[in-house]
Scaffold this active site. Structure first.
Site, mmCIF file in Angstrom:
data_model
loop_
_atom_site.group_PDB
_atom_site.id
_atom_site.type_symbol
_atom_site.label_atom_id
_atom_site.label_comp_id
_atom_site.label_asym_id
_atom_site.label_seq_id
_atom_site.Cartn_x
_atom_site.Cartn_y
_atom_site.Cartn_z
ATOM 1 N N CYS A 1 0.719 -1.232 -0.153
ATOM 2 C CA CYS A 1 -0.102 0.038 0.032
ATOM 3 C C CYS A 1 0.847 1.186 0.025
ATOM 4 O O CYS A 1 1.456 1.541 1.008
ATOM 5 C CB CYS A 1 -0.944 0.175 1.184
ATOM 6 N N CYS B 1 -0.452 4.168 2.318
ATOM 7 C CA CYS B 1 -0.323 3.869 3.629
ATOM 8 C C CYS B 1 1.189 4.063 4.043
ATOM 9 O O CYS B 1 1.515 4.528 5.054
ATOM 10 C CB CYS B 1 -0.555 2.556 4.200
ATOM 11 N N ASP B 2 2.071 3.585 3.142
ATOM 12 C CA ASP B 2 3.326 3.486 3.511
ATOM 13 C C ASP B 2 4.447 4.443 2.850
ATOM 14 O O ASP B 2 5.614 4.595 3.114
ATOM 15 C CB ASP B 2 4.148 1.966 3.600
#
Ligand code: NAP
Length: 328
Positions: free
Chosen positions: A136, A139-140
């Site tokens: 992701c 997200c990261d």
């Protein structure tokens, strides 16, 4: 069990398909419960930008998900954040069992549990998940500002995420096993025009390696020549498609060899009153707009099914007429 626990329709999964089904079911006055184990919106929450939802040129996945939820709740859709353990088909009612022990009975079920990222199954992938390996970018990606990352895959997801990462990272290697991308043409053009992205054609990642700080290298192999080399990187993002989340599909349901559920054009499975929509359903393309359309289709069909069942096989009026009127 009290009558209050009997529903006309239970929708399992709160992605674009499930929430669209919820809107149509509420407008058809079906007593409906939507059950979602995570956050409403499904996979789109992880999308940085959605640019192909008709009527909206560009919107973040998280915002679009919230819009779907708000719209469904504006019609009074009951949303329960719990995990379903099992769906048991029955002649009179289908039974939905939650992991917390609660049981619901329902005339119809719409299952829209989507899919999960496919894994490479290479050395280092599992061990280094969260230590430089990610599925992701939204997200990261933040952790890789001004760093080097490897993105694996050649589809819409890999190219979209590579473009997102190029806004943060210093260098993005897009590693693809063939000599042509699978992604749509607009994404292909954007990726090729982005100077921070270098495409490594005909290449696979055979292992992910790390030092004490986390991922520091990948082992590459050229699929044409067989040549092998190592490439330094701070992170590895894997976007090679996904697997259908078919764990809740009742035994005996027709599925294809890849685990996608086969339905008719009403999205109904071979079990009457059980419908499957979205990325879990076998079809040509997986898109938000298609999942939403299938949610609408299944809810219309479920309304017809429930009405017929309650009237002992007689349908008074085609339920589709219910949906063309304004909100009331
Ligand atoms: P996908 O279209 O199945 O693409 C997967 C990519 O990973 C392909 O390029 C494939 O290579 C590669 N791949 C698969 N297994 C591999 C392996 N073991 N090693 C190396 N590479 C591997 O998956 P996706 O990109 O996640 O997209 C899934 C669906 O969602 C698609 O229908 C897509 O159109 C849709 N989607 C739509 C949007 C949007 O509408 N904005 C955004 C994202 C995704 P090959 O090309 O050689 O097979």
């Amino acid at each position: 069990m009290s009558d209050s626990e009997i529903y006309d329709l239970v929708i399992v999964g709160g992605g674009p398909g499930g929430l669209s089904a919820g809107i149509y079911a509420q407008r058809a006055a079906l007593k409906t419960l939507l059950i979602e184990k995570g956050a409403a919106g499904g996979q789109i929450i992880l999308s940085d930008l959605v640019e192909n939802w008709p009527g909206t040129e560009s919107i973040s996945g998280a915002e679009l998900a919230q819009n779907f939820l708000k719209h469904a709740e504006s019609y009074g859709l009951q949303v329960l954040y719990e995990e379903v353990q099992q769906i048991e088909p029955g002649l009179e009612y289908h039974t939905i069992r939650l992991t917390n022990g609660t049981t619901y009975r329902t005339h119809a079920v719409i299952l829209g549990t989507g899919g999960s990222p496919r894994k490479m199954s290479i050395p280092g992938e599992d061990e280094l998940y969260g230590k430089g390996v990610s599925y992701c970018a939204v997200c990261d990606g933040f952790f890789f500002r001004n760093k080097t990352v490897v993105v694996i895959g050649g589809g819409d997801t890999a190219t979209e995420e590579a473009l997102y990462l190029a806004k943060l990272a210093q260098k993005v290697y897009l590693v693809h096993r063939r000599d042509a991308l699978r992604a749509g043409m607009i994404l292909q053009q954007r990726v090729k025009a982005e100077c921070k992205i270098e495409i490594l054609w005909n290449t696979i990642v055979t292992a992910i390696k790390a030092d004490a700080a986390g991922v520091n290298e990948v082992a590459l192999k050229n699929t044409q020549s067989g040549a092998e080399r190592d490439l330094s990187t701070d992170g590895v993002f894997i976007f090679i498609g996904f697997e259908p989340n078919n764990q809740l599909v009742p035994a005996g349901t027709n599925m294809n060899a890849d685990g996608y559920v086969i339905t008719d054009d009403k999205c109904e499975t071979n079990t009457p009153g059980i419908y499957v929509i979205g990325d879990l359903r076998q079809k040509y393309a997986k898109q938000i707009v298609i999942a939403a359309g299938e949610g609408a289709t299944a809810a219309l069909a479920a309304a017809h099914y429930v009405e017929t069942k309650k009237n002992g096989g007689e349908v008074c009026e085609a339920p589709a007429s219910l949906f063309e009127t304004g909100r009331n």
